[in-house]
Write an enzyme that holds these catalytic residues in place. Structure first.
Site, PDB file in Angstrom:
ATOM      1  N   HIS A 130       0.860  -1.177   0.000  1.00 37.79           N
ATOM      2  CA  HIS A 130       0.000   0.000   0.000  1.00 37.79           C
ATOM      3  C   HIS A 130       0.903   1.235   0.000  1.00 37.79           C
ATOM      4  O   HIS A 130       2.020   1.211   0.504  1.00 37.79           O
ATOM      5  CB  HIS A 130      -0.862  -0.031   1.266  1.00 37.79           C
ATOM      6  CG  HIS A 130      -1.938   0.997   1.335  1.00 37.79           C
ATOM      7  ND1 HIS A 130      -1.685   2.312   1.669  1.00 37.79           N
ATOM      8  CD2 HIS A 130      -3.281   0.915   1.157  1.00 37.79           C
ATOM      9  CE1 HIS A 130      -2.823   2.987   1.685  1.00 37.79           C
ATOM     10  NE2 HIS A 130      -3.810   2.164   1.375  1.00 37.79           N
ATOM     11  N   ASP A 207       2.971  -4.308   7.854  1.00 38.56           N
ATOM     12  CA  ASP A 207       1.664  -3.659   7.732  1.00 38.56           C
ATOM     13  C   ASP A 207       0.600  -4.731   7.938  1.00 38.56           C
ATOM     14  O   ASP A 207       0.389  -5.586   7.080  1.00 38.56           O
ATOM     15  CB  ASP A 207       1.551  -3.023   6.346  1.00 38.56           C
ATOM     16  CG  ASP A 207       0.172  -2.461   6.046  1.00 38.56           C
ATOM     17  OD1 ASP A 207      -0.738  -2.599   6.889  1.00 38.56           O
ATOM     18  OD2 ASP A 207      -0.012  -1.902   4.949  1.00 38.56           O
ATOM     19  N   GLN A 210      -4.650  -5.504   6.788  1.00 35.95           N
ATOM     20  CA  GLN A 210      -5.574  -6.458   6.194  1.00 35.95           C
ATOM     21  C   GLN A 210      -5.517  -7.828   6.864  1.00 35.95           C
ATOM     22  O   GLN A 210      -6.254  -8.733   6.481  1.00 35.95           O
ATOM     23  CB  GLN A 210      -5.275  -6.597   4.693  1.00 35.95           C
ATOM     24  CG  GLN A 210      -5.410  -5.317   3.898  1.00 35.95           C
ATOM     25  CD  GLN A 210      -6.834  -4.781   3.867  1.00 35.95           C
ATOM     26  OE1 GLN A 210      -7.792  -5.522   4.069  1.00 35.95           O
ATOM     27  NE2 GLN A 210      -6.980  -3.492   3.619  1.00 35.95           N
ATOM     28  N   LYS A 233     -10.852  -1.078  10.024  1.00 35.88           N
ATOM     29  CA  LYS A 233     -10.991  -2.259   9.180  1.00 35.88           C
ATOM     30  C   LYS A 233     -11.395  -3.484   9.993  1.00 35.88           C
ATOM     31  O   LYS A 233     -11.801  -4.504   9.428  1.00 35.88           O
ATOM     32  CB  LYS A 233      -9.694  -2.532   8.425  1.00 35.88           C
ATOM     33  CG  LYS A 233      -9.303  -1.412   7.458  1.00 35.88           C
ATOM     34  CD  LYS A 233      -8.043  -1.753   6.691  1.00 35.88           C
ATOM     35  CE  LYS A 233      -7.527  -0.536   5.917  1.00 35.88           C
ATOM     36  NZ  LYS A 233      -8.458  -0.088   4.861  1.00 35.88           N
ATOM     37  N   CYS A 371      -4.655   2.479  -3.786  1.00 30.19           N
ATOM     38  CA  CYS A 371      -3.427   2.970  -3.141  1.00 30.19           C
ATOM     39  C   CYS A 371      -2.273   1.994  -3.372  1.00 30.19           C
ATOM     40  O   CYS A 371      -1.488   1.704  -2.458  1.00 30.19           O
ATOM     41  CB  CYS A 371      -3.639   3.208  -1.651  1.00 30.19           C
ATOM     42  SG  CYS A 371      -4.814   4.524  -1.291  1.00 30.19           S
TER      43      CYS A 371
END
Length: 413
Positions: A130, A207, A210, A233, A371
């Site tokens: 991202h 990261d 997700q 999220k 993104c």
């Protein structure tokens, strides 16, 4: 209702879906089919009520007042930190509460990387990152003279691990990698990657945006140096998230922002900063938001993250099969291990037009570059549509999604 002990196929998913008020609405006269959870997750009533209760009964600032409301607010806010730490299996005093993954990664970039990198050093990122895990490193590289190296992906959308490990040469000081790709759904073997980086003395930033909403997490077992998540999220409010960091890094890093709460004492001759994690939490935080995030952790944990992952994998398998059987559909990314995200295009339709037409059928998907410009460039397309599933989706919604695509294709013929 706590159903964590039940296997995924024994859980009443229809009952759980009833916890989400927005899923009962219609758009354009059609029942809403929300397939954009990778963008933001929907909120159960339990989270909404936790935020509402704070504002109605406990609203006060944290760590600043000895009166009853201030004590209640502080206890609830720090309680949310403890809940999130348990959810991630980390120590609460190593968890910086912040607005989300973007802030968390920038915190690492400016507080850890900027003071340490110098000309000749290198940072490794992957093709599937991202922008929030690319641009901060570019900004730091420009200011320090460091360079950026890119780890590539194969035709399935998996990281080319041989190429990645070949990039981890002595000048590399930091490796930034997504746990799960927001476009391809690729689940990266972050534990193995971090182990290889640590052998070489390379600091790792993962990261987890997700990953946190969709699979069981044991951040301590991953072996990274930094792990970032976004609350909205994972069924929590917007403007919430966290950075986990090894204690030795937090103690050595200077504050990123200055102001209230991140200090012990201020004099014109100099300031004594608070201990971590509070020295990175300047100003009044999103108190109600984090209380809501704590409620989201309770909610997801009660269902069971193993159950959530199994439910979403079943939806992914079903949707992929239905799309594969639909003429004119191209799917991007078929990684060996994949989360419930499908990026796709329909022959003859631009992604934005496709998403607009699907919306008229009540189906909400994301369109654009997500993104992830470098990933779009890899596939030679300006944009894709992305259907992303969550445990509150149904197989009937997948059927409605496929029917909407078929209707769009008829319009295009």
């Amino acid at each position: 209702m706590n159903q964590a002990a039940a296997p995924a196929d024994a859980i009443d998913w229809a009952r759980i879906r009833e916890d989400f008020p927005v899923l009962r609405r219609e758009v354009h006269g059609k029942p809403l089919v929300y397939l954009d959870s990778a963008n933001t997750g929907q909120k159960p009533a339990q989270v909404i009520e936790a935020v509402d209760d704070f504002f109605r009964h406990h609203n006060a600032n944290v760590s600043r007042a000895v009166h009853a409301l201030g004590t209640e607010a502080t206890d609830a806010y720090e309680g949310a930190r403890r809940k999130l730490a348990k959810f991630l299996n980390v120590r609460g005093d190593e968890l910086v509460l912040c607005s989300g993954t973007t802030f968390a990664i920038n915190l690492v970039a400016y507080s850890w990387a900027l003071p340490r990198l110098q000309p000749g050093d290198a940072i490794v990122v992957t093709r599937m990152e991202h922008h929030a895990n690319i641009v901060p490193w570019q900004l730091v590289a420009e200011r320090t003279g460091a360079t950026i190296k890119v780890a590539e992906i194969d035709e399935r959308g998996d990281l080319d691990l041989e190429q990645l490990y070949g990039l981890l040469t002595p000048e590399v000081k930091l490796l930034a990698v997504a746990h799960v790709s927001n476009v391809l759904g690729t689940v990266n073997p972050v534990r193995d990657i971090c182990r290889q980086a640590r052998k070489r003395g390379i600091v790792t930033v993962v990261d987890g945006s997700q990953a946190a909403p969709h699979r069981p997490l044991d951040v301590a077992a991953i072996g990274c140096d930094f792990y970032a998540i976004t609350g909205h999220k994972m069924a929590g409010p917007t403007g919430t998230g966290a950075l986990w960091a090894r204690r030795e890094h937090l103690d050595a890093m200077p504050p990123f922002l200055g102001g209230g709460e991140m200090i012990k004492q201020v004099r014109f001759e100099g300031t004594v900063f608070n201990d971590a994690p509070h020295k990175f939490e300047a100003g009044t935080p999103n108190i109600a938001g984090f209380i809501g995030l704590g409620a989201a952790c309770d909610y997801l944990s009660a269902i069971g993250m193993d159950n959530i992952e199994a439910r979403e994998q079943a939806l992914l398998e079903y949707a992929t099969g239905r799309l594969d059987a639909t003429e004119g559909v191209r799917i991007f990314g078929r990684a060996r291990e994949k989360a419930a995200v499908i990026s796709f295009l329909v022959e003859g339709a631009h992604a934005h037009d496709l998403a607009t037409l699907l919306d008229l059928e009540g189906v909400a998907v994301r369109s654009g570059h997500h993104c992830a410009h470098p990933l779009m460039q890899h596939f030679g397309v300006p944009a894709t549509c992305r259907a992303s599933f969550a445990f509150y989706n149904t197989f009937e919604e997948v059927d409605a999604f496929i029917a909407a695509i078929a209707k769009v294709r008829q319009l295009l013929l």
